[in-house]
Design a protein around this motif. Structure first.
Motif, PDB file in Angstrom:
ATOM      1  N   LEU A   2       0.828  -1.204   0.000  1.00  0.00           N
ATOM      2  CA  LEU A   2       0.000   0.000   0.000  1.00  0.00           C
ATOM      3  C   LEU A   2       0.863   1.255   0.000  1.00  0.00           C
ATOM      4  CD1 LEU A   2      -2.818   1.290   0.249  1.00  0.00           C
ATOM      5  CD2 LEU A   2      -2.572   1.110   2.740  1.00  0.00           C
ATOM      6  N   LYS A   3       1.934   1.234   0.805  1.00  0.00           N
ATOM      7  CA  LYS A   3       2.832   2.386   0.833  1.00  0.00           C
ATOM      8  C   LYS A   3       3.479   2.622  -0.515  1.00  0.00           C
ATOM      9  CE  LYS A   3       7.028   4.155   3.057  1.00  0.00           C
ATOM     10  NZ  LYS A   3       8.023   3.948   4.116  1.00  0.00           N
ATOM     11  N   ARG A   4       3.944   1.520  -1.137  1.00  0.00           N
ATOM     12  CA  ARG A   4       4.597   1.684  -2.442  1.00  0.00           C
ATOM     13  C   ARG A   4       3.624   2.192  -3.497  1.00  0.00           C
ATOM     14  NH1 ARG A   4       7.503  -2.616  -0.249  1.00  0.00           N
ATOM     15  NH2 ARG A   4       5.899  -4.130  -0.766  1.00  0.00           N
ATOM     16  N   THR A   5       2.357   1.768  -3.412  1.00  0.00           N
ATOM     17  CA  THR A   5       1.362   2.230  -4.375  1.00  0.00           C
ATOM     18  C   THR A   5       1.107   3.733  -4.244  1.00  0.00           C
ATOM     19  OG1 THR A   5       0.305   0.063  -4.356  1.00  0.00           O
ATOM     20  CG2 THR A   5      -0.998   1.896  -5.183  1.00  0.00           C
ATOM     21  N   ILE A   6       0.987   4.202  -2.974  1.00  0.00           N
ATOM     22  CA  ILE A   6       0.672   5.611  -2.747  1.00  0.00           C
ATOM     23  C   ILE A   6       1.850   6.515  -3.069  1.00  0.00           C
ATOM     24  CG2 ILE A   6       0.047   7.286  -0.949  1.00  0.00           C
ATOM     25  CD1 ILE A   6      -1.583   5.084   0.375  1.00  0.00           C
ATOM     26  N   THR A   7       3.055   6.050  -2.702  1.00  0.00           N
ATOM     27  CA  THR A   7       4.234   6.900  -2.875  1.00  0.00           C
ATOM     28  C   THR A   7       4.876   6.777  -4.243  1.00  0.00           C
ATOM     29  OG1 THR A   7       5.643   5.176  -1.928  1.00  0.00           O
ATOM     30  CG2 THR A   7       4.723   6.818  -0.399  1.00  0.00           C
ATOM     31  N   ALA A   8       4.359   5.853  -5.091  1.00  0.00           N
ATOM     32  CA  ALA A   8       4.981   5.660  -6.404  1.00  0.00           C
ATOM     33  C   ALA A   8       5.031   6.948  -7.226  1.00  0.00           C
ATOM     34  CB  ALA A   8       4.257   4.553  -7.173  1.00  0.00           C
ATOM     35  N   PRO A   9       3.935   7.731  -7.325  1.00  0.00           N
ATOM     36  CA  PRO A   9       4.006   8.971  -8.123  1.00  0.00           C
ATOM     37  C   PRO A   9       5.032   9.961  -7.587  1.00  0.00           C
ATOM     38  CG  PRO A   9       1.735   8.370  -7.668  1.00  0.00           C
ATOM     39  CD  PRO A   9       2.578   7.491  -6.806  1.00  0.00           C
ATOM     40  N   LEU A  10       5.302   9.945  -6.255  1.00  0.00           N
ATOM     41  CA  LEU A  10       6.235  10.904  -5.682  1.00  0.00           C
ATOM     42  C   LEU A  10       7.681  10.457  -5.819  1.00  0.00           C
ATOM     43  CD1 LEU A  10       4.270  11.708  -2.388  1.00  0.00           C
ATOM     44  CD2 LEU A  10       4.254  12.981  -4.551  1.00  0.00           C
ATOM     45  N   THR A  11       7.905   9.136  -5.795  1.00  0.00           N
ATOM     46  CA  THR A  11       9.271   8.621  -5.836  1.00  0.00           C
ATOM     47  C   THR A  11       9.710   8.214  -7.222  1.00  0.00           C
ATOM     48  OG1 THR A  11       8.481   6.387  -5.379  1.00  0.00           O
ATOM     49  CG2 THR A  11       9.006   7.757  -3.478  1.00  0.00           C
ATOM     50  N   GLY A  12       8.792   8.191  -8.136  1.00  0.00           N
ATOM     51  CA  GLY A  12       9.162   7.779  -9.488  1.00  0.00           C
ATOM     52  C   GLY A  12       9.163   6.291  -9.681  1.00  0.00           C
ATOM     53  N   ARG A  13       8.831   5.545  -8.624  1.00  0.00           N
ATOM     54  CA  ARG A  13       8.771   4.095  -8.753  1.00  0.00           C
ATOM     55  C   ARG A  13       7.364   3.683  -9.132  1.00  0.00           C
ATOM     56  NH1 ARG A  13      11.241   2.170  -3.143  1.00  0.00           N
ATOM     57  NH2 ARG A  13       9.812   3.805  -2.461  1.00  0.00           N
ATOM     58  N   THR A  14       7.223   2.568  -9.757  1.00  0.00           N
ATOM     59  CA  THR A  14       5.928   2.061 -10.183  1.00  0.00           C
ATOM     60  C   THR A  14       5.628   0.776  -9.451  1.00  0.00           C
ATOM     61  OG1 THR A  14       6.852   0.779 -11.990  1.00  0.00           O
ATOM     62  CG2 THR A  14       6.260   3.068 -12.466  1.00  0.00           C
ATOM     63  N   GLN A  15       4.362   0.359  -9.525  1.00  0.00           N
ATOM     64  CA  GLN A  15       3.928  -0.869  -8.859  1.00  0.00           C
ATOM     65  C   GLN A  15       4.578  -2.103  -9.451  1.00  0.00           C
ATOM     66  OE1 GLN A  15       2.298  -0.883  -6.207  1.00  0.00           O
ATOM     67  NE2 GLN A  15       1.954  -3.078  -5.951  1.00  0.00           N
ATOM     68  N   THR A  16       5.185  -1.969 -10.571  1.00  0.00           N
ATOM     69  CA  THR A  16       5.822  -3.143 -11.168  1.00  0.00           C
ATOM     70  C   THR A  16       7.010  -3.600 -10.353  1.00  0.00           C
ATOM     71  OG1 THR A  16       7.209  -1.720 -12.553  1.00  0.00           O
ATOM     72  CG2 THR A  16       5.111  -2.474 -13.470  1.00  0.00           C
ATOM     73  N   GLN A  17       7.418  -2.803  -9.339  1.00  0.00           N
ATOM     74  CA  GLN A  17       8.537  -3.190  -8.509  1.00  0.00           C
ATOM     75  C   GLN A  17       8.082  -3.970  -7.274  1.00  0.00           C
ATOM     76  OE1 GLN A  17       9.919   0.917  -8.180  1.00  0.00           O
ATOM     77  NE2 GLN A  17      11.843   0.288  -9.116  1.00  0.00           N
ATOM     78  N   ALA A  18       6.800  -4.365  -7.186  1.00  0.00           N
ATOM     79  CA  ALA A  18       6.292  -5.122  -6.046  1.00  0.00           C
ATOM     80  C   ALA A  18       6.983  -6.471  -5.952  1.00  0.00           C
ATOM     81  CB  ALA A  18       4.783  -5.314  -6.173  1.00  0.00           C
ATOM     82  N   VAL A  19       6.936  -7.051  -4.742  1.00  0.00           N
ATOM     83  CA  VAL A  19       7.594  -8.330  -4.497  1.00  0.00           C
ATOM     84  C   VAL A  19       6.930  -9.423  -5.323  1.00  0.00           C
ATOM     85  CG1 VAL A  19       8.136 -10.028  -2.734  1.00  0.00           C
ATOM     86  CG2 VAL A  19       8.206  -7.590  -2.180  1.00  0.00           C
ATOM     87  N   ALA A  20       7.729 -10.271  -5.931  1.00  0.00           N
ATOM     88  CA  ALA A  20       7.202 -11.346  -6.766  1.00  0.00           C
ATOM     89  C   ALA A  20       6.540 -12.415  -5.902  1.00  0.00           C
ATOM     90  CB  ALA A  20       8.319 -11.962  -7.590  1.00  0.00           C
ATOM     91  N   PRO A  21       5.481 -13.044  -6.392  1.00  0.00           N
ATOM     92  CA  PRO A  21       4.853 -14.142  -5.632  1.00  0.00           C
ATOM     93  C   PRO A  21       5.786 -15.333  -5.532  1.00  0.00           C
ATOM     94  CG  PRO A  21       3.931 -14.003  -7.836  1.00  0.00           C
ATOM     95  CD  PRO A  21       4.812 -12.803  -7.675  1.00  0.00           C
ATOM     96  N   THR A  22       5.789 -15.975  -4.374  1.00  0.00           N
ATOM     97  CA  THR A  22       6.652 -17.136  -4.152  1.00  0.00           C
ATOM     98  C   THR A  22       5.885 -18.217  -3.419  1.00  0.00           C
ATOM     99  OG1 THR A  22       7.452 -16.220  -2.062  1.00  0.00           O
ATOM    100  CG2 THR A  22       8.749 -15.726  -4.043  1.00  0.00           C
ATOM    101  N   ALA A  23       6.412 -19.439  -3.453  1.00  0.00           N
ATOM    102  CA  ALA A  23       5.885 -20.576  -2.692  1.00  0.00           C
ATOM    103  C   ALA A  23       7.033 -21.202  -1.931  1.00  0.00           C
ATOM    104  CB  ALA A  23       5.238 -21.598  -3.616  1.00  0.00           C
ATOM    105  N   SER A  24       6.783 -21.583  -0.663  1.00  0.00           N
ATOM    106  CA  SER A  24       7.868 -22.092   0.177  1.00  0.00           C
ATOM    107  C   SER A  24       7.737 -23.558   0.544  1.00  0.00           C
ATOM    108  CB  SER A  24       7.958 -21.259   1.464  1.00  0.00           C
ATOM    109  OG  SER A  24       6.719 -21.264   2.150  1.00  0.00           O
ATOM    110  N   SER A  25       6.549 -24.146   0.449  1.00  0.00           N
ATOM    111  CA  SER A  25       6.406 -25.579   0.739  1.00  0.00           C
ATOM    112  C   SER A  25       5.128 -26.098   0.107  1.00  0.00           C
ATOM    113  CB  SER A  25       6.392 -25.841   2.250  1.00  0.00           C
ATOM    114  OG  SER A  25       5.196 -25.373   2.823  1.00  0.00           O
ATOM    115  N   PHE A  26       5.129 -27.402  -0.167  1.00  0.00           N
ATOM    116  CA  PHE A  26       3.980 -28.041  -0.797  1.00  0.00           C
ATOM    117  C   PHE A  26       3.944 -29.491  -0.356  1.00  0.00           C
ATOM    118  CE2 PHE A  26       2.206 -30.195  -4.756  1.00  0.00           C
ATOM    119  CZ  PHE A  26       0.891 -29.854  -4.475  1.00  0.00           C
TER     120      PHE A  26
END
Length: 1011
Positions: free
Chosen positions: A227-251
């Motif tokens: 949420l922070k990255r989404t709101i501050t993206a226009p101010l920092t020049g970063r975009t939502q495409t820099q969000a953490v990638a989905p991962t799986a740790s056990s199955f």
């Protein structure tokens, strides 16, 4: 043996009528109506309790108080003060049991009965991480905007001044004060004030949001971080495409139905930006799966539990996929599945292929918090090291460090960041099947954590100059494999003591020769606290298969016991006696049900939706099984009416299946004679789905030794094989492979099906009488090995894979106390047991420690006891096996110890003791401390610990006293007087203790808070 030969204090003489001394207090209650304010003064009577029918009744005062002699360390009863007669006798309650006026003998610590409107009970915890959204309910007005509200405010300023004056006069009357006209300041227009308030509120909200965003770390990968990255993206020049990638740790996966229709339950742990999961075949074709639950953890992961049900055979590889940003992404986790064909259904893990796992930095965080978001319990490093993580998983393949598939619990175990034991390869003789240890994880909690204690260095005081060994703290625990265990008899424990052994299957009268358990039914009971993979409650007598304690979770520093609620139970008239309340071997169980399971249960209004509901289940001698809310004692569902006395503790499935087992005590009633046995219930319907006939078909099958048929001991449940294990007074050992299929579709109610196969064994010594083969004490178990003793005192270890006796010894007299197990720091498995003075006219009772793998005696403590009519001397209570700071000690409670025996414990010159609690050094068997108790003690003690591992012992006595003691010294910290005789044992969930009492008019279930 007559099934009713045991005489306990369940049969009570009518207690003297309690009298109450009224207290008065004044309460001002205000009610506004129209232009007037009415004030009513009301006298309030003493607090009341509520019986299970919902009737509120007055509570008499505490009948006596207790004062500890600090020098002698004894608890002495102070002569009770005669109570004053009540102001007015209570009317006879139409629903009081057997015509008794229940209001005469209700317990009276002055605590009100559960009522949502009362404020005396502690407030419920509110769920965390809850997003609350405004809703519009039928019949409610429209939510207006700020502009609309301002317009209404301006309109109100033009109202008739006469009306305003009347309204003002009403307000002055309500406050009983009229301000002089000259003191009344001119009020600003209400419309302007409303607008100003809106502006100020908006500014404050924006300011709080900015401060909140600044406080969120940039490294946060959860909902707030994204949420922070989404709101501050226009101010920092970063975009939502820099969000953490989905991962799986056990199955993981397990087959819950090995016949068509086949069912597989999957457990997948992903990051919290995953919105859905599924499995696909080798060609990428998805299977139809049903998601049972998704639980959020504090480490920004989500546990998904989903099932695949198919009638078609399949053999091949399946892979887990996850959905994020509307795209399905492979996890790299795969399983080889074989369903149908000539070989049994199976699953085997494949190495993870991380080359195909998700690594797409453009995926947004799609996780959305819900009202039931889970807070994962934490495990301290010290406890993680000390946990006896020795659960066995039987496998016929070559030894491997990969966990073997076992039935999956609902919900499945939660991941934890605490250090855990590495997989351990353990070989058990004579089957010598290589096994591995699955990792233990704590229970998922919807609103609160169960924190396990940490170890701290401590020195145990002991009269003997020899210093008691203590555990050294390990700041950075490292997993160390346990030694290989081999079970074989010591010369002193020759299994040939058992001269006769017969094995049967199901209803067959033909004995099985050279029995070997089917591979899919091999029992593999986990060790200690690994009895459940998650700390969801106390699910059997003394908590686990090691029978060490009956408490889960931690407390703060314990200084006081306070009664929170009390629920009255009934009675049942037998052929020659009347049964009241809760007696020896009765202990409540407590479980926090998973939300998905709870929604399918027949709970009362509001209980299905209650967050983190913890349900108390207690079987009673009045023939009912009660279901209560741990928080306030209110009913969660209607009682199950068996109609016959139960002197046992229910046992619940450790896979969180809604399945329960409980034993019956007697079948001869005043107006009928019925069947008797072990009863199994489907808790989705509260209906019985299986019965083990304790009379074995009226002995028409000619299989059981003894024809009593009662089951006093609490069964154990092995989650690795879906099997209940128990023993009865008919001399039979039972293993019940349930073959459970638990279907939980999302669009309809769940369904529980069982198809049990039963194996039973009877065994006895050469000249043993049939009646003395009865087993009344609860069994203990580890791996495939079960340990139990009969009422003649013959203790044995039996390998359930072959149903053969590994070793056997004679203890000298009836064993009523549960056999308990414990691992030491060197990985040796020890067995603790104590007997009674029942079959002999005089003699000693003994506490002993044996090597559980060989039957060799390590030490014993013999104490002279006194025979008592209608009572049993010795160890009726089960022990506490100390952990953490109490890890060097084992605690036993004994009754009717003679003067000579008491001198060994309390010093020269003491008198015979009705009850005494003794703490022994585990290694040497020497007495560390002993404490005289106020009455005889059939109730088992419990140990509670704080987060640092400091421990306290809580012991109940027959005269209704709960004692809170320092676990290292035995010093009395606090006592609580309850109304009734206590013979039953307590169960503790975090800081709440539940215990039952017995007696005519004094049979209750109590909820007690540990502060």
């Amino acid at each position: 043996m007559d099934q009713n030969n045991y005489q306990d204090r369940s049969v009570q003489q009518p207690a003297a009528e309690e009298k109450t001394k009224p207290r008065r207090r004044r309460a001002d209650m205000y009610q506004q109506q129209g232009n007037a304010a009415n004030v009513t003064n009301a006298e309030t009577a003493k607090p009341a309790v509520e019986d299970v029918s919902g009737t509120t009744q007055k509570m008499p005062p505490i009948r006596s108080t207790f004062q500890r002699n600090a020098e002698a360390g004894e608890t002495k009863q102070v002569k009770p003060v005669a109570p004053v007669a009540p102001v007015a006798p209570a009317a006879e309650k139409p629903n009081a049991p057997f015509g008794q006026n229940r209001s005469a003998n209700i317990p009276t610590p002055g605590v009100p009965r559960p009522d949502a409107s009362r404020t005396s009970l502690p407030p419920m915890r509110q769920p965390q991480n809850v997003i609350r959204r405004p809703v519009k309910l039928d019949g409610m007005g429209e939510v207006k905007s700020a502009a609309e509200r301002q317009e209404e405010a301006r309109h109100r300023t033009n109202l008739n001044m006469e009306h305003a004056g009347a309204s003002s006069r009403r307000n002055h009357l309500q406050n009983e004060f009229v301000r002089p006209q000259e003191d009344v300041e001119e009020e600003a227009p209400r419309g302007k004030k409303s607008a100003l308030a809106v502006v100020i509120a908006i500014v404050l909200v924006i300011g709080l949001l900015v401060v909140g965003l600044l406080l969120i770390p940039d490294s946060n990968t959860g909902f707030l971080g994204n949420l922070k990255r989404t709101i501050t993206a226009p101010l920092t020049g970063r975009t939502q495409t820099q969000a953490v990638a989905p991962t799986a740790s056990s199955f993981t996966a397990s087959i819950t139905s090995s016949t068509a229709p086949y069912q597989i339950t999957f457990n997948l742990v992903t990051s919290n930006n995953v919105t859905d999961v599924r499995v696909v075949d080798e060609n990428g074709n998805p299977f139809d799966t049903v998601t049972l639950m998704s639980q959020s953890n504090t480490d920004n992961t989500v546990v998904w539990i989903f099932t695949l049900t198919t009638a078609d055979a399949y053999s091949g590889v399946i892979e887990a996929e996850m959905l994020s940003n509307e795209a399905w992404i492979p996890t790299g986790f795969r399983q080889t599945v074989s369903l149908g064909g000539n070989s049994p259904a199976s699953i085997s893990n494949l190495p993870t292929n991380f080359s195909t796992a998700a690594n797409n930095p453009t995926q947004p965080d799609a996780h959305e918090l819900t009202a039931d978001s889970t807070t994962e319990p934490t495990v301290s490093p010290a406890m993680a090291e000390n946990t006896q993580n020795l659960a066995l998983t039987i496998s016929t393949e070559a030894p491997t460090l990969m966990p073997t598939t076992v039935p999956t619990e609902i919900p499945t175990e939660m991941p934890t960041e605490a250090p855990t034991q590495a997989p351990v390869l353990v070989t058990l003789a004579p089957t010598e099947v290589p096994t591995v240890t699955p990792t233990m994880a704590p229970a998922p909690q919807e609103t609160e954590e169960i924190i396990l204690p940490e170890e701290e260095t401590t020195e145990t005081p002991e009269p003997d100059p020899t210093e008691v060994p203590t555990e050294e703290p390990t700041p950075e625990p490292t997993a160390t494999p346990r030694p290989v265990l081999t079970f074989s008899a010591d010369a002193s424990a020759d299994p040939s003591l058992i001269a006769d052994t017969v094995v049967y299957r199901d209803d067959s009268r033909t004995a099985v020769k050279e029995y070997t358990r089917d591979e899919k039914e091999i029992i593999d009971m986990p060790a200690g606290d690994d009895y459940t993979t998650r700390k969801i409650g106390v699910l059997t007598y003394r908590g686990t298969a090691f029978r060490q304690n009956a408490a889960v979770g931690t407390v703060e520093d314990a200084t006081q016991l306070t009664q929170v609620w009390a629920v009255e139970t009934g009675s049942l008239k037998g052929k020659s006696r009347t049964y009241y309340g809760f007696s020896w071997a009765n202990q409540p169980v407590i479980e926090q049900w998973a939300r998905r399971v709870r929604q399918d249960m027949p709970l009362l209004d509001g209980k299905n939706d209650k967050t983190a509901l913890k349900e108390v289940i207690a079987a009673s001698l009045d023939g009912k099984i009660y279901f209560l809310d741990l928080e306030d004692g209110s009913k969660t569902r209607e009682p199950i009416e068996l109609g016959y006395p139960m002197r046992s503790t229910p046992s619940l499935s450790t896979l969180a299946y809604p399945q329960m087992s409980v034993g019956q005590y007697a079948r001869f009633l005043a107006n009928k004679t019925g069947s008797i046995g072990q009863h199994f219930y489907d808790l989705l319907t509260n209906k019985e789905n299986l019965t083990i006939d304790g009379l074995d078909g009226g002995n028409k099958k000619d299989r059981a030794y003894n024809d009593v048929g009662a089951f006093d001991g609490s069964a154990l449940y092995d989650r690795n094989s879906d099997t209940y294990i128990t023993a009865g007074t008919n001399g039979m050992l039972y293993t019940v492979h349930m073959n459970t299929v638990y279907e939980t579709p999302t669009d309809e109610s769940g369904n529980l099906k069982v198809s049990p196969t039963i194996t039973m064994m009877k065994s006895r010594t050469k000249k043993q009488k049939d009646a003395y083969t009865a087993v009344e004490a609860p069994i203990a178990m580890y791996g495939s090995y079960v340990f139990y003793a009969d009422v003649e005192g013959v203790l044995r270890c039996v390998d359930t894979t072959t149903m053969t006796t590994v070793w056997a010894v004679e203890t000298g007299d009836a064993v009523k106390s549960a056999v308990a197990l414990d691992f030491d720091d060197d990985g040796r498995l020890w067995l603790y047991t104590a007997n009674t003075l029942l079959n002999r006219s005089k003699g000693d009772v003994a506490i002993r420690r044996y090597d559980a793998t060989t039957g060799a005696e390590d030490w014993s403590l013999a104490l002279n006891a006194t025979k008592k009519k209608d009572y049993t001397a010795g160890a009726m209570a089960s022990p506490v096996i100390g952990q953490y700071q109490l890890g060097d000690l084992v605690y036993y409670t004994l009754s009717y110890i003679s003067a000579s025996g008491s001198e060994k414990l309390l010093g020269s010159g003491v008198k015979a003791q009705e009850g005494v609690l003794v703490a022994l050094n585990k290694q040497t068997g020497k007495v560390v401390w002993a404490k005289s108790l106020g009455g005889y003690c059939y109730s088992s003690p419990v140990a509670v610990y704080n987060e640092n591992g400091k421990g306290w012992i809580i012991q109940a006595t027959s005269d209704g006293v709960l004692m809170l003691l320092d676990g290292l010294t035995g010093e009395t910290i606090n006592t609580l007087q309850l109304n009734g005789t206590i013979e039953a044992s307590p169960a503790v969930y975090q800081n709440m203790l539940v215990i039952g009492t017995t007696g005519k008019g004094t049979s209750f279930l109590y909820g007690v808070k540990i502060d």
